[in-house]
Write an enzyme that holds these catalytic residues in place. Structure first.
Site: not given
Length: 850
Positions: A31, A77, A121
């Site tokens: 990670r 993931h 967006y």
């Protein structure tokens, strides 16, 4: 009974230890820390791999970020979508990545700290640099691992041609460790990598010939290379970053224009912090700050007040704001454990050379595996071509065998038996189109076969010749440099972080004035032109009602001012830190510059140039005189370490206050004077050296009533110096030092001025020479500068002569000080406040004997 069998007692300490180690290793390896080979954490690697799967390369149209995040989440993931989108956004920010790996369309945030728009967006696609990270991944160049649900493969590392770990840097916080690697210039890193390939024994200094230092996407400056060298040699170091700012001179005031800020600086927070420092009076001289940045670049403008030194303001901002920051390099990454396959990883602190070594080893492994893949594919194709060429050479027989065969399988068997072919070759012949039977196509088969033969030979050379393999690696790196390399953005400057404000101020002579209500300013000495004795003087400060100039001192810009209060405390201030003003300006409240108690006030000052000189401080002393006639001597060393809140300088009795302070060399003479016109002269040795908190000893006996000490002077050269005394009504005189006989301290002394109603009480005593000028300020703010030589010598007990013409009946002398002589000729002076015609010379008053 079954439940009891299923319960297994464990040691809680061992269980916690084991569970925490498992958790921490998962965070470290999977990670938080990047892989030194490709510079990626798993989330970044999965994003690029997922985008490649979707086919959104740089030459294709962008796709919604939400689609990319969904692809990565669903396949590779299985964590929060915010972590994936946050990583995607950062990979597209040109101020965060030196070479962005993603091209973003839409609002991806800003340097002001604005966040990116929601993923629904925005749109994104891979950049060319991102594609270079993925190049040759389809050629079995890296190990593939199964994804979280074992439904597909994902790469354990990318076959990058770009040394991304150094080029784009990395940051992450794991468990018990963290990494913080700065970005670098691609061209420099590639040059350094090639230098390492050519000479594996090259040292850090040799590598720094190619890799000058970090190169941040926001530009700015790096101050010095000491931190850089430490980081490259040990893996840890501290790099000082400074904004790129220029001073633009203007008609009204100067401007500080900031065009680049240190990496990671939030420009909105920067503007707010500058404004806050100005509002809180922590940085003087700032009138306004405005962010004028646009799509063409950054531009933050700081307006400097008129009369302020813009260089000093800028350097204070460097010290107190994000215009100057430090980047703490901590080069920790995951490195493969030798001898393990598939490679197991462990965290390690890396030097610059080790970073390059791991990248070169990775590129070597990628090139070898790619070459083996290409060799195998070339050999397979050559094998097929060999069969096709045999078929083309015997086309009539091949056609006959196929035509006579019952089915494809029989035809393949017939061809294999007749021409000694294998199944792959026979199938290729059966599948061959009729168009390949033309003469031109047969020629192409032979050309392709010969080309493959050359490639196979080349691939075998790469695998057998280490030097050729190195050449391939270097050539590919040079191709990357040619395609994506650019010039440095961050300049490395000499270390100038030890700012010395004295460098920005000439050591000019100034006059420092302090008003009765506590307003202080400095004025260039040149503004006060000398006049004749008895002149009216210049109009001085525009002080408030009932305020007047009470103290006046001459100093130079590089002096340190020691301020002593009536209560016996000491404060420090450099002369250039005092606000400059004209003769008419009011000045600034000293309470805003020094932490003086509201019921305390400045009563005496010393200006010292060599306060940092230890030998000077040990050989000089500070002598105090109080209103009640107490004197005390303390070594200057006790006052040589400035403190923000000041220190106790002398222990003052409740009904007493400090009136005068002088600097002595240990063998000077002291002369004290009282209001009633007497003075006492004694040797400095008569006062023993005491500590800062001592009270002192009796220096002069007063007459009682309203009598008090008005001043004290230090006599160093009795042959050259004379004693000047000034009375309230503008009378004064000079007398020889020897006119005052030496006595012991704690005596009444002798007459120094004949006090009458016309002269008024004594207000000042000064030790002067004929090479000096005298500055006199009265309570109506009129200032007079005259030559000491114009005040002729008189007897000790005389009344003296008029020094200044006091036109107002209620006016009186406020302060007197001596300054260096003005060499310029006498000029016409300004009118006084009441419009009276200036007087340049007044006939001397006759001496009046006692």
């Amino acid at each position: 009974m079954q439940d009891e069998e299923r319960i297994k007692p464990v040691n809680i300490e061992e269980e916690m230890k084991s569970s925490y180690i498992d958790y921490s290793m998962s965070v470290i390896v999977s990670r938080a820390l990047p892989d030194v080979r490709d510079g990626f954490k798993p989330v970044h690697r999965r994003i690029l791999y997922g985008m490649m799967d979707m086919g959104i390369t740089h030459d294709k149209a962008t796709k919604k970020s939400a689609a990319i995040v969904g692809e990565v989440l669903g396949k590779y993931h299985p964590h929060g979508d915010s972590s994936v989108y946050g990583a995607l956004v950062r990979m597209a920010q040109p101020w965060a990545m030196r070479y962005p790996l993603v091209i973003g369309q839409g609002n991806f945030g800003s340097m002001d700290g604005d966040g990116a728009a929601a993923m629904r967006y925005t749109e994104a696609k891979m950049s060319q640099v991102g594609e270079a990270m993925m190049q040759d991944i389809e050629k079995e160049t890296v190990d593939m691992n199964r994804n979280y649900d074992n439904s597909r493969d994902e790469p354990s590392v990318l076959p990058t041609r770009i040394p991304s770990f150094l080029v784009n840097g990395a940051t992450g916080i794991a468990v018990g460790m963290a990494t913080n690697v700065p970005t670098h210039n691609l061209s420099e890193v590639i040059d350094g990598t090639i230098a390492y390939i050519d000479n594996p024994d090259i040292d850090t200094e040799g590598l720094m010939h190619y890799i000058k230092g970090p190169d941040f996407p926001t530009g700015a400056y790096i101050m010095g290379n000491v931190g850089i060298k430490s980081a490259y040699e040990t893996g840890r170091g501290r790099v000082i970053l400074r904004a790129k700012a220029e001073i633009e001179a203007g008609m009204q005031h100067d401007k500080i224009v900031i065009s680049a800020v240190p990496y990671g600086t939030n420009t909105a927070d920067l503007c707010r912090s500058i404004a806050a420092l100005s509002n809180e009076k922590k940085v003087e001289g700032i009138a306004n700050v405005n962010d004028e940045s646009d799509r063409d670049g950054m531009r933050i403008v700081v307006d400097v007040k008129r009369g302020q030194n813009a260089n000093v303001v800028l350097n204070k901002l460097y010290k107190m704001t994000g215009l100057q920051t430090s980047f703490a390099v901590n080069c920790i990454a995951l490195v493969p454990i030798p001898g393990t396959h598939p490679a197991k990883m462990r965290p390690q602190l890396l030097t610059l050379k080790e970073c390059l070594r791991h990248f070169v080893e990775h590129r070597h492994d990628v090139v070898v595996r790619r070459t083996r893949f290409d060799l195998r594919k070339a050999q397979e194709r050559q094998h097929i071509l060999k069969g096709l060429i045999i078929a083309s050479d015997n086309i009539d027989e091949v056609v006959r065998i196929i035509k006579a065969s019952k089915n494809t399988q029989v035809a393949m068997e017939g061809l294999m038996e007749r021409f000694a072919l294998d199944e792959l070759q026979a199938r290729a012949i059966v599948d061959m189109r009729l168009g390949q039977l033309t003469g031109l196509q047969q020629e192409k088969l032979h050309e392709e076969y010969d080309e493959l033969a050359r490639k196979i030979e080349y691939f075998n050379q790469i695998l057998s010749d280490p030097e050729l393999c190195k050449k391939v690696i270097k050539d590919e790196l040079l191709e990357v440099k040619e395609a994506y390399g650019d010039e440095r953005k961050t300049e490395i400057m000499p270390d100038m972080t030890n700012f010395n404000a004295e460098d920005f101020y000439p050591d000019d002579e100034v006059v420092i004035t302090i008003s009765h209500l506590g307003y202080i300013k400095r004025t260039p000495l040149a503004e006060f032109r000398a006049q004749g004795r008895g002149g009216v003087g210049y109009k001085g400060s525009s002080t408030r009602d009932q305020d007047f100039i009470e103290y006046i001192y001459q100093a130079t810009m590089h002096n340190t001012m020691l301020f002593f209060t009536a209560k016996g405390r000491c404060y420090w201030l450099r002369v250039y830190e005092i606000e400059e003003g004209t003769r008419q300006s009011k000045g600034r409240a000293i309470q805003n510059m020094l932490n003086i108690d509201p019921d305390d006030r400045i009563n005496a000052c010393l200006h010292i140039r060599k306060l940092r000189d230890e030998d000077f401080c040990k050989s000089h002393y500070v002598v105090f005189a109080t209103q009640q006639g107490i004197v005390k001597k303390t070594c200057l060393t006790e006052y040589s370490r400035p403190r923000t809140n000041g220190v106790n300088a002398i222990n003052i009795n409740e009904d007493d206050r400090v009136v005068s302070v002088v600097l002595t060399n240990g063998s000077d003479e002291i002369i004290m004077a009282n209001r009633n016109g007497r003075a006492v002269r004694f040797r400095e040795e008569a006062i023993r050296t005491m500590g800062r908190n001592a009270t002192g000893v009796r220096g002069m006996v007063l007459d009682g009533g309203d009598d008090e000490i008005v001043g004290m002077v230090c006599v160093n050269d009795p042959e050259r110096e004379t004693i000047l005394v000034v009375s309230e009504q503008g009378y004064g005189k000079r007398s020889l030092v020897d006119d005052y006989r030496i006595t012991n301290r704690n005596t009444k002394g002798v007459r120094t001025l004949n006090i009458t109603d016309k002269t008024g009480k004594v207000v000042a005593i000064k030790s002067v020479t004929e090479e000096e000028d005298l500055m006199i300020i009265n309570r109506s703010a009129i200032t007079l500068r005259l030559h000491v030589a114009d005040v002729r010598l008189c007897g000790r007990a005389t009344q003296g002569v008029r020094l200044i013409d006091l036109k107002k009946r209620n006016d009186a002398i406020s302060s007197v000080c001596q300054v260096p002589a003005d060499d310029e000729e006498e000029v016409e002076i300004l009118e006084g406040e009441d419009g009276a015609t200036p007087i340049t010379e007044t006939p001397e008053s006759p001496e009046v004997n006692e």
